[in-house]
Scaffold this motif. Structure first.
Motif, PDB file in Angstrom:
ATOM      1  N   PRO A   9       0.720  -1.020  -0.065  1.00  0.00           N
ATOM      2  CA  PRO A   9       0.100   0.376  -0.064  1.00  0.00           C
ATOM      3  C   PRO A   9       0.785   1.342  -0.365  1.00  0.00           C
ATOM      4  CG  PRO A   9      -0.575  -1.063   2.185  1.00  0.00           C
ATOM      5  CD  PRO A   9       0.547  -1.948   0.818  1.00  0.00           C
ATOM      6  N   SER A  10       2.307   1.321   0.682  1.00  0.00           N
ATOM      7  CA  SER A  10       2.622   2.293   0.354  1.00  0.00           C
ATOM      8  C   SER A  10       3.405   2.749  -0.556  1.00  0.00           C
ATOM      9  CB  SER A  10       3.905   2.402   1.483  1.00  0.00           C
ATOM     10  OG  SER A  10       4.743   1.447   1.398  1.00  0.00           O
ATOM     11  N   GLY A  11       3.458   1.451  -1.755  1.00  0.00           N
ATOM     12  CA  GLY A  11       4.108   1.931  -2.758  1.00  0.00           C
ATOM     13  C   GLY A  11       2.996   2.539  -3.788  1.00  0.00           C
ATOM     14  N   THR A  12       2.099   2.508  -3.721  1.00  0.00           N
ATOM     15  CA  THR A  12       1.141   2.873  -4.308  1.00  0.00           C
ATOM     16  C   THR A  12       0.564   4.339  -4.218  1.00  0.00           C
ATOM     17  OG1 THR A  12      -0.835   2.123  -3.348  1.00  0.00           O
ATOM     18  CG2 THR A  12      -0.440   1.402  -5.629  1.00  0.00           C
ATOM     19  N   SER A  13       1.364   4.195  -2.451  1.00  0.00           N
ATOM     20  CA  SER A  13       0.995   5.375  -2.163  1.00  0.00           C
ATOM     21  C   SER A  13       1.849   6.823  -2.417  1.00  0.00           C
ATOM     22  CB  SER A  13       0.026   5.530  -0.729  1.00  0.00           C
ATOM     23  OG  SER A  13       0.984   5.356   0.176  1.00  0.00           O
ATOM     24  N   SER A  14       2.819   6.385  -2.806  1.00  0.00           N
ATOM     25  CA  SER A  14       4.492   7.061  -2.875  1.00  0.00           C
ATOM     26  C   SER A  14       4.183   7.422  -3.857  1.00  0.00           C
ATOM     27  CB  SER A  14       5.571   6.385  -2.671  1.00  0.00           C
ATOM     28  OG  SER A  14       6.304   5.768  -3.639  1.00  0.00           O
ATOM     29  N   GLY A  15       3.371   6.508  -4.794  1.00  0.00           N
ATOM     30  CA  GLY A  15       3.570   7.152  -6.223  1.00  0.00           C
ATOM     31  C   GLY A  15       2.379   8.223  -6.820  1.00  0.00           C
ATOM     32  N   SER A  16       1.256   8.400  -6.332  1.00  0.00           N
ATOM     33  CA  SER A  16       0.608   9.580  -6.055  1.00  0.00           C
ATOM     34  C   SER A  16       0.609  10.556  -5.809  1.00  0.00           C
ATOM     35  CB  SER A  16      -1.315   8.567  -5.253  1.00  0.00           C
ATOM     36  OG  SER A  16      -0.954   8.352  -4.075  1.00  0.00           O
ATOM     37  N   SER A  17       1.496  10.514  -4.448  1.00  0.00           N
ATOM     38  CA  SER A  17       1.980  11.379  -3.628  1.00  0.00           C
ATOM     39  C   SER A  17       2.320  12.241  -4.513  1.00  0.00           C
ATOM     40  CB  SER A  17       2.394  10.984  -2.581  1.00  0.00           C
ATOM     41  OG  SER A  17       3.857  11.252  -2.165  1.00  0.00           O
ATOM     42  N   ARG A  18       3.841  11.078  -5.539  1.00  0.00           N
ATOM     43  CA  ARG A  18       4.452  12.516  -6.268  1.00  0.00           C
ATOM     44  C   ARG A  18       3.902  13.358  -7.354  1.00  0.00           C
ATOM     45  NH1 ARG A  18       8.867   7.318  -6.768  1.00  0.00           N
ATOM     46  NH2 ARG A  18      10.075   7.831  -5.244  1.00  0.00           N
ATOM     47  N   GLN A  63       2.306  15.635  -5.701  1.00  0.00           N
ATOM     48  CA  GLN A  63       3.540  16.846  -5.301  1.00  0.00           C
ATOM     49  C   GLN A  63       3.661  17.529  -6.447  1.00  0.00           C
ATOM     50  OE1 GLN A  63       7.776  15.133  -3.883  1.00  0.00           O
ATOM     51  NE2 GLN A  63       7.502  16.452  -2.249  1.00  0.00           N
ATOM     52  N   SER A  64       3.990  16.657  -7.697  1.00  0.00           N
ATOM     53  CA  SER A  64       3.830  17.452  -8.917  1.00  0.00           C
ATOM     54  C   SER A  64       2.781  18.255  -9.442  1.00  0.00           C
ATOM     55  CB  SER A  64       4.435  16.034 -10.299  1.00  0.00           C
ATOM     56  OG  SER A  64       3.276  16.251 -10.700  1.00  0.00           O
ATOM     57  N   GLN A  65       1.785  17.371  -8.995  1.00  0.00           N
ATOM     58  CA  GLN A  65       0.735  18.459  -9.082  1.00  0.00           C
ATOM     59  C   GLN A  65       1.052  20.187  -8.672  1.00  0.00           C
ATOM     60  OE1 GLN A  65      -1.692  17.925 -11.424  1.00  0.00           O
ATOM     61  NE2 GLN A  65      -2.132  19.971 -11.549  1.00  0.00           N
ATOM     62  N   SER A  66       1.100  19.690  -7.863  1.00  0.00           N
ATOM     63  CA  SER A  66       1.113  21.440  -6.657  1.00  0.00           C
ATOM     64  C   SER A  66       2.250  22.051  -6.667  1.00  0.00           C
ATOM     65  CB  SER A  66       1.424  20.438  -4.868  1.00  0.00           C
ATOM     66  OG  SER A  66       2.246  20.962  -4.421  1.00  0.00           O
ATOM     67  N   GLU A  67       3.222  21.530  -7.111  1.00  0.00           N
ATOM     68  CA  GLU A  67       4.413  21.784  -7.138  1.00  0.00           C
ATOM     69  C   GLU A  67       3.685  22.795  -8.828  1.00  0.00           C
ATOM     70  OE1 GLU A  67       8.191  20.065  -8.370  1.00  0.00           O
ATOM     71  OE2 GLU A  67       8.205  18.843  -6.370  1.00  0.00           O
ATOM     72  N   GLU A  68       3.728  22.231 -10.228  1.00  0.00           N
ATOM     73  CA  GLU A  68       3.190  22.887 -11.425  1.00  0.00           C
ATOM     74  C   GLU A  68       2.010  23.758 -10.404  1.00  0.00           C
ATOM     75  OE1 GLU A  68       1.192  19.483 -14.130  1.00  0.00           O
ATOM     76  OE2 GLU A  68       3.391  18.993 -14.308  1.00  0.00           O
ATOM     77  N   ASP A  69       0.825  24.303 -10.062  1.00  0.00           N
ATOM     78  CA  ASP A  69       0.204  24.331  -9.414  1.00  0.00           C
ATOM     79  C   ASP A  69       1.023  25.927  -8.686  1.00  0.00           C
ATOM     80  OD1 ASP A  69      -1.966  23.199 -10.160  1.00  0.00           O
ATOM     81  OD2 ASP A  69      -2.669  22.348  -8.032  1.00  0.00           O
ATOM     82  N   LEU A  70       1.572  25.750  -7.651  1.00  0.00           N
ATOM     83  CA  LEU A  70       2.756  26.522  -7.107  1.00  0.00           C
ATOM     84  C   LEU A  70       3.632  27.364  -8.611  1.00  0.00           C
ATOM     85  CD1 LEU A  70       3.531  27.790  -4.738  1.00  0.00           C
ATOM     86  CD2 LEU A  70       5.648  26.017  -4.805  1.00  0.00           C
ATOM     87  N   GLN A  71       3.822  27.089  -9.066  1.00  0.00           N
ATOM     88  CA  GLN A  71       4.823  27.736 -10.256  1.00  0.00           C
ATOM     89  C   GLN A  71       4.138  28.139 -11.499  1.00  0.00           C
ATOM     90  OE1 GLN A  71       8.376  27.152 -10.583  1.00  0.00           O
ATOM     91  NE2 GLN A  71       8.143  27.882 -12.190  1.00  0.00           N
ATOM     92  N   ALA A  72       2.583  27.714 -11.487  1.00  0.00           N
ATOM     93  CA  ALA A  72       1.485  28.675 -11.974  1.00  0.00           C
ATOM     94  C   ALA A  72       1.288  29.966 -11.896  1.00  0.00           C
ATOM     95  CB  ALA A  72       0.021  27.758 -12.390  1.00  0.00           C
ATOM     96  N   LEU A  73       0.630  29.764 -10.004  1.00  0.00           N
ATOM     97  CA  LEU A  73       0.584  30.962  -8.787  1.00  0.00           C
ATOM     98  C   LEU A  73       1.786  31.723  -9.265  1.00  0.00           C
ATOM     99  CD1 LEU A  73      -1.545  31.587  -7.061  1.00  0.00           C
ATOM    100  CD2 LEU A  73       0.039  31.287  -5.686  1.00  0.00           C
TER     101      LEU A  73
END
Length: 154
Positions: A4-13, A16-26
């Protein structure tokens, strides 16, 4: 087996990249907004500078106009002053001539008072007022206090 941690670590990445993109867009949005604000501020600054320049140009024009009027008034005043000075010189010369004439008449009057007290003397004295050139005798010239007597009979 998938942990379960493997799937959660992939979705968290991915998250995380989505939030970095949002932050970059902001950040890009803020940067664009700041650039627009700076452009507008620079435009207002140029407008203020141009208005100040126009005001100074108008003030220079007004001051030049006032300077011209003052110079014209100064010229008129100077001409008036020169005229008054010339008139004053003429009046001083006339005053000197009249003073000399008055002194001469005073001497004549003093001489007439010393003539005598007889009636014939009074007739002769009153006759000398009418013809003062006969007072001292026909052969004696009358002495004037002024050196130039030709100006007295203008």
């Amino acid at each position: 087996m998938a942990s379960p941690s493997g799937t959660s670590s992939g979705s968290s990445r991915i998250g995380q990249s989505q939030s970095e993109e949002d932050l970059q867009a902001l950040m890009n949005q803020r940067k664009q907004k700041r650039m627009l604000s700076n452009r507008e501020s620079a435009r207002r600054s140029r407008m203020r500078k141009q208005k100040h320049l126009d005001d100074l140009t108008a003030q220079v024009s007004q001051l030049r106009k006032e300077n011209g009027q003052i110079l014209t008034a100064l010229g008129v005043t100077t001409q008036h002053y020169v005229g008054v000075e010339a008139e004053n010189s003429v009046l001083r010369a006339q005053m000197m001539e009249l003073t000399a004439t008055l002194q001469s008449l005073g001497q004549i009057l003093h001489s007439m008072r010393g003539i005598g007290s007889g009636i014939g003397d009074l007739v002769q004295a009153s006759d000398s007022f009418v013809r003062p050139w006969n007072l001292m005798g026909a052969n004696q010239p009358m002495m004037m206090a002024s050196a130039d007597t030709s100006q007295l009979y203008c």
